[in-house]
Motif scaffolding. Structure first.
Motif, mmCIF file in Angstrom:
data_model
loop_
_atom_site.group_PDB
_atom_site.id
_atom_site.type_symbol
_atom_site.label_atom_id
_atom_site.label_comp_id
_atom_site.label_asym_id
_atom_site.label_seq_id
_atom_site.Cartn_x
_atom_site.Cartn_y
_atom_site.Cartn_z
ATOM 1 N N ASN A 218 -56.100 11.096 -8.082
ATOM 2 C CA ASN A 218 -55.141 10.859 -9.173
ATOM 3 C C ASN A 218 -55.786 10.159 -10.365
ATOM 4 O OD1 ASN A 218 -52.832 11.956 -7.783
ATOM 5 N ND2 ASN A 218 -52.794 10.082 -6.547
ATOM 6 N N LEU A 219 -57.001 10.589 -10.672
ATOM 7 C CA LEU A 219 -57.716 10.042 -11.821
ATOM 8 C C LEU A 219 -57.840 11.102 -12.900
ATOM 9 C CD1 LEU A 219 -60.619 8.177 -9.988
ATOM 10 C CD2 LEU A 219 -58.693 7.123 -11.176
ATOM 11 N N PRO A 220 -57.932 10.690 -14.165
ATOM 12 C CA PRO A 220 -58.128 11.667 -15.252
ATOM 13 C C PRO A 220 -59.418 12.455 -15.056
ATOM 14 C CG PRO A 220 -57.546 9.500 -16.132
ATOM 15 C CD PRO A 220 -57.828 9.306 -14.674
ATOM 16 N N LEU A 221 -59.412 13.710 -15.452
ATOM 17 C CA LEU A 221 -60.607 14.529 -15.352
ATOM 18 C C LEU A 221 -61.641 14.067 -16.367
ATOM 19 C CD1 LEU A 221 -59.069 18.098 -14.927
ATOM 20 C CD2 LEU A 221 -59.474 16.314 -13.216
ATOM 21 N N LEU A 222 -62.895 14.222 -16.036
ATOM 22 C CA LEU A 222 -63.977 13.860 -16.946
ATOM 23 C C LEU A 222 -64.278 15.015 -17.877
ATOM 24 C CD1 LEU A 222 -66.435 12.100 -14.485
ATOM 25 C CD2 LEU A 222 -64.772 11.030 -16.008
ATOM 26 N N GLN A 223 -64.559 14.694 -19.127
ATOM 27 C CA GLN A 223 -64.927 15.700 -20.109
ATOM 28 C C GLN A 223 -66.447 15.855 -20.138
ATOM 29 O OE1 GLN A 223 -62.590 17.556 -21.740
ATOM 30 N NE2 GLN A 223 -61.253 16.422 -20.331
ATOM 31 N N PRO A 224 -66.943 17.079 -20.165
ATOM 32 C CA PRO A 224 -68.407 17.262 -20.241
ATOM 33 C C PRO A 224 -68.928 16.846 -21.611
ATOM 34 C CG PRO A 224 -67.279 19.379 -20.426
ATOM 35 C CD PRO A 224 -66.221 18.355 -20.108
ATOM 36 N N ASP A 225 -70.071 16.220 -21.642
ATOM 37 C CA ASP A 225 -70.703 15.771 -22.885
ATOM 38 C C ASP A 225 -72.107 16.353 -22.935
ATOM 39 O OD1 ASP A 225 -72.348 13.992 -24.675
ATOM 40 O OD2 ASP A 225 -70.400 13.037 -24.966
#
Length: 563
Positions: free
Chosen positions: A331-338
């Motif tokens: 239940n954590l926000p998804l990580l955005q690729p950088d």
């Protein structure tokens, strides 16, 4: 000369592998956590033709009962047999000729190798959970040994040793081997021989595999070799990661207490320490609270690893999916690729492939935080996981099974990730993977009023004070100036002039100023312990920061003493 042939099915010669480090710019300073070694599959039938690995379920149900405690003395000595004696004799001779420590024939590892031999698939790719289970069933706490598997006549020790010799030399030169175990089984496809070679850098007193409800156990021992600064982490049954308090000890000694109070089921324990290349895992094992450990296991090669990795882009994309799958499950926000961070991660994976050193600290590029800084990426958080594996899902599962790695993957502060993977040599039509995951934080836009309220809540939890609207207003203007690039000296002068308007109410006012990337990172004790106070004013504004980058939170706290 015998006409029978032995086929080296695979060689797990690289039990180096996954480690994790974390460095944070902000309260608390740098932090490092450890990693879990992996293993690798090796030479197949030599045809060179690509094949798809089966992911049919494999069950391991040892007939022998599990040990009651880890690190108890072996129940039986290493069994004598023509095959086992021949392999141990060869390893002893090779170690002596290379002026290396001679591995000890360990009865526990012999039994674990025998159990693995009963289930290792013909294509040589065995799910890591089966290896882990066999070790733990027999009371071994260290992660993943080097595994050598030979399909051939177990009653012809000379032929088996001849096939093993080059791999044994490679294994002995790769790591200091402390223990050896040899096991064999008769299978439908012929005899299979498993040789397990294990490193060990930790001596741990016996630890019960099962604890009663509310029971406590002392994890006591010491680390050796070049390692120092031991730490102990536990992944609890609810998925949270806890760092156990370590008693003050010298000489690399370990003393940390783990409790089963309020816990039930599997608790994954990890002991880490650091050397010149950073932090790594020296032990990784489960303890069950108020529940019996399992006596059998069924596992399969993950679907993501059935198809061999062919391209870097494919591997990195697949790993990002798995990372966000695990975060979503928590239940954590998804990580955005950088892309910028991925370039940093990829360069480090490339260096690990070239040098063969899987570590966080590089002699040429320093730490993960150093590498991110050199790339001109401004962030208040740098976390790093590294791995060496032969499957994307295998690497990710190993990271999630390690409390230290898990904490990085499930960090609530991380917002972006860069994944860099380099492909190494091909073994059994599977490419060796050097994996680096780098997590950073780019703060999202925040409501300054809500941020101010949250800072106030954290300060109230640490001390008593009264609010003052005038002080809040002055602190807010001060913070807004900093967020818009006003030099701190000029912002402070402006605030001082404003404080003249409240001089009748207070005998003195002191200011505490900081910048953070996450409002949860407020160090309340650092703020309130700086000066005496009866009233507090709080200001929060968001803007650029020369080190933390865009979106930093500038926090100003005014500590006043009433007349």
């Amino acid at each position: 000369m015998s006409s029978r042939r032995a086929t080296l099915a695979f060689a797990a010669l690289a039990a180096v592998a996954v480690a994790a480090a974390a460095a944070a710019c902000g309260p608390g300073g740098p932090r490092r956590v450890g990693g879990q070694p992996s293993w690798r599959a090796g030479d197949g039938d030599g045809s060179g033709s690509a094949r798809v690995v089966s992911n049919e379920p494999i069950e391991l149900a040892p007939a022998s009962p599990a040990v009651a405690s880890y690190n108890d003395p072996p129940r039986t000595p290493a069994p004598a047999s023509p095959l086992g004696d021949a392999v141990v004799s060869e390893v002893t001779a090779l170690a002596i000729s290379a002026s290396l420590a001679v591995p000890v024939a360990d009865g526990r590892l012999f039994e674990a190798a025998r159990q693995i031999a009963t289930v290792v698939p013909a294509e040589g790719v065995i799910p890591y959970p089966l290896v882990e289970f066999a070790l733990q069933h027999n009371g071994i706490v260290e992660p993943s040994p080097h595994l050598l598997v030979v399909w051939g006549p177990a009653d012809d020790p000379n032929l088996i040793v001849e096939q093993l010799r080059p791999r044994l030399i490679e294994a002995l030169e790769t790591d200091p081997i402390a223990r050896i175990g040899v096991g064999a089984a008769r299978r439908d496809g012929g005899d299979v021989v498993v040789v397990a070679l294990q490193t060990s850098y930790v001596e741990l007193a016996p630890v019960p595999r099962r604890l009663a409800a509310g029971e406590r156990v002392m994890l006591a021992g010491r680390i050796h070799g070049a390692f120092k600064d031991p730490e102990v982490y536990v992944t609890r049954d609810d998925g949270s990661v806890e760092r156990l308090a370590m008693r003050a000890m010298e000489g690399g000694r370990i003393a940390a207490e783990m409790s089963c109070s309020g816990r039930r089921g599997r608790q994954q324990v990890e002991i880490t320490a650091s050397d010149a290349t950073g932090s790594t895992v020296l032990a990784n094992f489960p303890v069950w609270c108020d529940e019996a450990p399992p006596t059998r296991i069924t596992a399969r090669v993950a679907e993501d690893d059935v198809e061999p990795v062919k391209t870097v882009a494919d591997a990195e994309a697949r790993m990002l999916v798995l990372v966000n799958r695990d975060r979503a499950a928590a239940n954590l926000p998804l990580l955005q690729p950088d892309a910028r961070v991925a370039a940093v991660a990829r360069a480090h994976s490339r260096e690990m492939r070239v040098t063969g050193v899987v570590g966080h600290v590089s002699a040429t590029t320093g730490t993960a935080a150093d590498r991110v800084k050199v790339a001109s990426i401004k962030t208040g958080l740098v976390l790093e996981n590294i791995a060496r594996a032969y499957g994307i899902a295998e690497a990710q599962a190993g990271l999630m099974n390690s409390p230290g790695h898990r904490a990085n993957l499930l960090s609530r502060s991380a917002t972006h990730v860069g994944i860099g993977i380099e492909l190494g040599e091909e073994v059994a039509n599977r490419r060796e993977l050097f994996v680096t995951q780098v997590f950073i934080r780019i703060p999202p836009p925040v409501d300054p009023v809500l941020a101010q309220t949250r800072v106030r809540e954290q300060l109230r939890a640490a001390g008593k004070f009264a609010d003052d609207a005038a002080l809040d207003r002055i602190a807010t203007v001060y913070a807004q100036g900093l967020a818009t690039g006003v030099p701190q000296a000029d912002a402070a002068k402006r605030a001082s002039r404003e404080l003249d308007n409240v001089a009748a109410k207070f005998t003195r006012v002191a200011s505490m100023v900081t910048a953070i990337s996450d409002v949860e990172a407020v160090d309340a004790q650092a703020f309130l312990g700086g000066a005496p106070h009866t009233h507090v004013g709080i200001g929060v504004a968001q803007g650029d920061h020369p080190d933390l980058g865009p979106g930093a939170l500038h926090v100003v706290v005014l500590l006043a003493v009433a007349r």
